[in-house]
Design a protein around this motif. Structure first.
Motif, mmCIF file in Angstrom:
data_model
loop_
_atom_site.group_PDB
_atom_site.id
_atom_site.type_symbol
_atom_site.label_atom_id
_atom_site.label_comp_id
_atom_site.label_asym_id
_atom_site.label_seq_id
_atom_site.Cartn_x
_atom_site.Cartn_y
_atom_site.Cartn_z
ATOM 1 N N PRO A 62 18.297 15.769 -27.470
ATOM 2 C CA PRO A 62 17.856 17.131 -27.787
ATOM 3 C C PRO A 62 18.172 18.081 -26.633
ATOM 4 C CG PRO A 62 16.008 15.869 -26.955
ATOM 5 C CD PRO A 62 17.183 14.920 -26.977
ATOM 6 N N ARG A 63 18.026 19.361 -26.850
ATOM 7 C CA ARG A 63 18.201 20.327 -25.775
ATOM 8 C C ARG A 63 17.006 20.254 -24.838
ATOM 9 N NH1 ARG A 63 23.198 21.584 -24.631
ATOM 10 N NH2 ARG A 63 24.381 22.168 -26.487
ATOM 11 N N ARG A 64 17.277 20.153 -23.543
ATOM 12 C CA ARG A 64 16.202 20.032 -22.559
ATOM 13 C C ARG A 64 16.421 21.024 -21.433
ATOM 14 N NH1 ARG A 64 13.000 15.866 -23.595
ATOM 15 N NH2 ARG A 64 13.757 14.072 -24.807
ATOM 16 N N THR A 65 15.333 21.344 -20.712
ATOM 17 C CA THR A 65 15.483 22.198 -19.544
ATOM 18 C C THR A 65 16.342 21.456 -18.528
ATOM 19 O OG1 THR A 65 13.469 21.318 -18.514
ATOM 20 C CG2 THR A 65 13.241 23.278 -19.925
ATOM 21 N N SER A 66 17.220 22.178 -17.861
ATOM 22 C CA SER A 66 18.164 21.501 -16.983
ATOM 23 C C SER A 66 18.517 22.350 -15.776
ATOM 24 C CB SER A 66 19.452 21.158 -17.753
ATOM 25 O OG SER A 66 20.087 22.337 -18.197
ATOM 26 N N ALA A 67 19.038 21.680 -14.765
ATOM 27 C CA ALA A 67 19.579 22.344 -13.577
ATOM 28 C C ALA A 67 20.829 21.593 -13.159
ATOM 29 C CB ALA A 67 18.554 22.348 -12.444
ATOM 30 N N ALA A 122 17.855 21.471 -2.695
ATOM 31 C CA ALA A 122 16.421 21.774 -2.650
ATOM 32 C C ALA A 122 16.023 22.727 -3.773
ATOM 33 C CB ALA A 122 16.057 22.370 -1.288
ATOM 34 N N VAL A 123 16.823 23.760 -4.001
ATOM 35 C CA VAL A 123 16.512 24.725 -5.064
ATOM 36 C C VAL A 123 16.570 24.050 -6.434
ATOM 37 C CG1 VAL A 123 17.285 26.842 -6.203
ATOM 38 C CG2 VAL A 123 17.287 26.700 -3.704
ATOM 39 N N ALA A 124 17.537 23.144 -6.616
ATOM 40 C CA ALA A 124 17.640 22.424 -7.893
ATOM 41 C C ALA A 124 16.419 21.539 -8.122
ATOM 42 C CB ALA A 124 18.920 21.591 -7.917
ATOM 43 N N LEU A 125 15.983 20.810 -7.097
ATOM 44 C CA LEU A 125 14.807 19.952 -7.216
ATOM 45 C C LEU A 125 13.548 20.768 -7.447
ATOM 46 C CD1 LEU A 125 15.509 17.342 -4.392
ATOM 47 C CD2 LEU A 125 15.317 16.840 -6.830
ATOM 48 N N TRP A 126 13.466 21.908 -6.784
ATOM 49 C CA TRP A 126 12.283 22.777 -6.870
ATOM 50 C C TRP A 126 12.027 23.249 -8.304
ATOM 51 C CZ3 TRP A 126 12.881 28.261 -7.655
ATOM 52 C CH2 TRP A 126 11.682 28.998 -7.571
ATOM 53 N N GLN A 127 13.087 23.373 -9.106
ATOM 54 C CA GLN A 127 12.937 23.840 -10.479
ATOM 55 C C GLN A 127 12.282 22.799 -11.393
ATOM 56 O OE1 GLN A 127 16.624 25.788 -12.020
ATOM 57 N NE2 GLN A 127 17.349 25.625 -9.913
ATOM 58 N N ARG A 128 12.250 21.526 -10.970
ATOM 59 C CA ARG A 128 11.650 20.435 -11.722
ATOM 60 C C ARG A 128 12.140 20.404 -13.172
ATOM 61 N NH1 ARG A 128 5.308 20.400 -10.635
ATOM 62 N NH2 ARG A 128 5.560 18.372 -11.640
ATOM 63 N N PRO A 129 13.454 20.362 -13.384
ATOM 64 C CA PRO A 129 13.993 20.348 -14.752
ATOM 65 C C PRO A 129 13.852 18.969 -15.380
ATOM 66 C CG PRO A 129 15.768 20.107 -13.192
ATOM 67 C CD PRO A 129 14.517 20.290 -12.374
ATOM 68 N N GLU A 130 13.936 18.926 -16.711
ATOM 69 C CA GLU A 130 13.927 17.638 -17.400
ATOM 70 C C GLU A 130 15.226 16.877 -17.154
ATOM 71 O OE1 GLU A 130 11.368 18.124 -21.428
ATOM 72 O OE2 GLU A 130 13.154 19.401 -21.319
ATOM 73 N N VAL A 131 16.343 17.632 -17.045
ATOM 74 C CA VAL A 131 17.648 17.041 -16.739
ATOM 75 C C VAL A 131 18.182 17.681 -15.470
ATOM 76 C CG1 VAL A 131 20.020 16.661 -17.529
ATOM 77 C CG2 VAL A 131 18.135 16.641 -19.185
ATOM 78 N N ALA A 152 14.387 12.479 -1.002
ATOM 79 C CA ALA A 152 13.876 13.498 -1.926
ATOM 80 C C ALA A 152 14.292 13.190 -3.363
ATOM 81 C CB ALA A 152 14.389 14.873 -1.514
ATOM 82 N N LEU A 153 15.516 12.724 -3.549
ATOM 83 C CA LEU A 153 16.003 12.433 -4.901
ATOM 84 C C LEU A 153 15.309 11.224 -5.513
ATOM 85 C CD1 LEU A 153 19.841 13.043 -4.410
ATOM 86 C CD2 LEU A 153 18.137 14.573 -5.425
ATOM 87 N N GLU A 154 14.864 10.300 -4.678
ATOM 88 C CA GLU A 154 14.139 9.131 -5.188
ATOM 89 C C GLU A 154 12.846 9.526 -5.886
ATOM 90 O OE1 GLU A 154 15.145 5.192 -2.544
ATOM 91 O OE2 GLU A 154 13.962 6.766 -1.584
ATOM 92 N N GLU A 155 12.269 10.658 -5.506
ATOM 93 C CA GLU A 155 10.982 11.075 -6.063
ATOM 94 C C GLU A 155 11.138 11.930 -7.322
ATOM 95 O OE1 GLU A 155 8.423 12.787 -3.180
ATOM 96 O OE2 GLU A 155 8.519 11.052 -1.832
ATOM 97 N N TYR A 156 12.366 12.255 -7.697
ATOM 98 C CA TYR A 156 12.572 13.056 -8.901
ATOM 99 C C TYR A 156 12.192 12.245 -10.133
ATOM 100 C CZ TYR A 156 14.999 15.229 -12.824
ATOM 101 O OH TYR A 156 15.298 15.771 -14.043
ATOM 102 N N ARG A 157 11.444 12.856 -11.039
ATOM 103 C CA ARG A 157 11.037 12.217 -12.287
ATOM 104 C C ARG A 157 11.635 13.001 -13.456
ATOM 105 N NH1 ARG A 157 10.560 9.140 -9.067
ATOM 106 N NH2 ARG A 157 8.749 7.984 -8.337
ATOM 107 N N GLY A 158 12.652 12.450 -14.043
ATOM 108 C CA GLY A 158 13.346 13.094 -15.143
ATOM 109 C C GLY A 158 14.639 12.341 -15.390
#
Length: 491
Positions: A62-67, A122-131, A152-158
């Motif tokens: 499906p369409r998801r929020t993304s960065a 950092a700005v990309a991670l800060w947005q907390r996108p689904e993708v 930092a990337l290890e903690e991303y959930r998505g």
């Protein structure tokens, strides 16, 4: 949470070949590596997954929020100012983890590319996108920053899509890899090394099966030939043409052989063997084994007749808001110099200063970290308009770096890795006495980086390479200049 790409096909305007053709994959939560040779469509696939590019055919559901975090670190992120003005706990943790001070966020254009890259991530991670799709996130960065980014990337959930040639980062983060192999995309479970090793095993098995099929086809061809000769001899023996017309007994024996079918056995066997031979040929042709161009990228150049290209006494030069202290520096006509140091220390500033001091009659090939769009367009136009012999040499050199040179010249969209290969191949033909490369392995796939490493090590002229890849510098340079803490140290 999943994201599915169904039969994606996309062709850039003006390109004769599709960048992606009938690609399908399903990504679930966690990091998935997207890996393959330069120009295979990795970045295009990531941009389609994030909804930034609409495919010609297929769908993303499906369409998801993304960065999407681009390879290009020259332009500031769209939401940089919003991030700079955010004093929430999440934003402050990101800044602290990636060593980003407040002042850096307001002078993006004056930062090193490594510093820009970590702000971009950092700005990309800060947005907390689904993708979250990151395109070569460790380009330009030093070892300390690479470690901070990985943490930092290890903690991303998505759903994370990691387009990278950084083997260490891939092995640390990903739980699967979408790999471009021998013209097709394959989703493999596990780390990069696990997926790559499985592919190598499959290629070894395929090569063995192909060799077996070829041997069987050759054996059957020889047997078919022998059977054909035997059939011819049998037919000759059974012919009554040379018998005496009064030899009724001999004629009776030949008629008996014809009635009993003995004269047809040899021919039937030959036909059967030919059919088996054809099947063996088809099997050998069906088995696909990847081709690699592992020849040396020979740089047709010779050292300058001058023994010393550049000599400077100790002095200092401006470096941002500070100065950079230089010791006595000499550049011999065959010296291979590696320049290393942390982001923002002044490595590129040093190289720019040295090039400004170089005598005008020293032919030099300079390949920067990032190539401006107008330079890329001019380069491609120049190669296209070159005479047949020169263009052929360029195509040969680029092919040895594992890219389809004809496709590059035919299309309008050239990946950063392909562009650097083209710059090197075209520039080498001018027989430079000095080659200067700033972060040469950025954007290059692993195979291309290895080929470049071998080529630069064998280069007979003077070489200056700026890199965070210590193994690469050790392989192709013999002198090290370390830039750190406001000074340059010769090792």
């Amino acid at each position: 949470m999943v994201l599915t790409l169904r039969t994606i096909t996309y062709t850039y305007p003006g390109s004769p070949l599709p960048a992606l053709s009938d690609v399908s994959a399903t990504f679930d939560e966690g990091w998935c590596g997207i890996v393959g040779d330069n120009g295979c469509g990795k970045s295009t696939l990531a941009r389609i997954a994030c909804g930034l590019v609409t495919p010609d055919a297929g769908e993303v559901v499906p369409r998801r929020t993304s960065a999407y975090c681009s390879q290009d670190a020259s332009a500031p992120p769209a939401l940089l100012e919003d991030f700079a003005c955010d004093w929430s706990r999440e934003a402050m943790v990101l800044r602290e983890r990636l060593d980003i001070d407040d002042e850096m966020l307001w002078r993006f254009d004056h930062l090193s590319f490594g510093e820009r890259k970590k702000i971009q991530v950092a700005v990309a991670l800060w947005q907390r996108p689904e993708v979250l799709a990151l395109d070569e996130p460790t380009n330009h960065v030093d070892a300390r920053c690479r470690e901070a980014l990985a943490g930092a990337l290890e903690e991303y959930r998505g759903i994370g899509l990691l387009v990278s040639h950084d083997r260490m980062l891939l092995n640390r983060l990903v739980k699967s890899c979408l790999m471009f192999e021998n013209g097709t995309w394959t989703l493999r479970p596990g780390s990069y090394d696990q997926g790559h090793n499985q592919y190598e095993r499959e290629q070894t098995e395929a090569a063995a099966k192909k060799a077996t099929a070829k041997r069987e086809a050759a054996r059957l061809a020889a047997e078919a030939d022998a059977r054909a000769h035997q059939a011819a001899r049998t037919a000759s023996r059974l012919s009554a043409r040379h018998l005496d017309k009064h030899d009724s007994d001999g004629r009776a024996k030949r008629r008996l052989a014809a009635v009993s079918g003995q004269d047809g056995k040899a021919g039937a066997l030959a036909s059967t063997i030919k059919a088996r031979q054809a099947r063996a040929h088809q099997e050998a042709h069906r088995i696909s084994v990847a081709k690699r161009y592992d020849g040396s990228l020979w740089l047709d150049a010779s050292p300058s007749p001058r023994a010393t290209l550049l000599f400077k006494d100790a002095h200092s030069i401006p470096c941002g808001v500070r100065t950079l202290a230089l010791p006595k520096l000499a550049l011999g006509n065959t010296d291979h110099i590696g320049i290393s140091g942390p982001n923002g220390a002044g490595k590129s500033t040093l190289v720019t200063h040295l090039l400004g001091q170089l005598p005008a009659d020293i032919p030099a090939l300079v390949i920067p970290q990032e190539v401006p769009p107008h330079t890329a367009r001019h380069l491609i136009a120049s190669v296209r308009s070159a005479d047949e012999a020169r263009r052929g040499r360029i195509l040969s050199l680029v092919t040895q770096l594992n890219s389809d040179a004809k496709r590059i010249l035919a299309g309008r969209d050239v990946s950063p890795g392909e562009l650097r290969k083209l710059m090197l191949a075209e520039g080498v033909l001018n027989q430079p006495a000095l080659i200067v490369m700033d972060e040469p392995t950025n954007h290059l796939d692993l195979h291309s980086a290895e080929a470049l490493e071998r080529a630069l090590a064998a280069y007979p002229g003077a070489l200056i390479v700026v890199s965070h890849d210590d193994d690469f510098l050790t392989a192709c340079t013999t002198i090290r200049w370390v830039v750190d803490e406001g000074k340059v140290t010769v090792q």
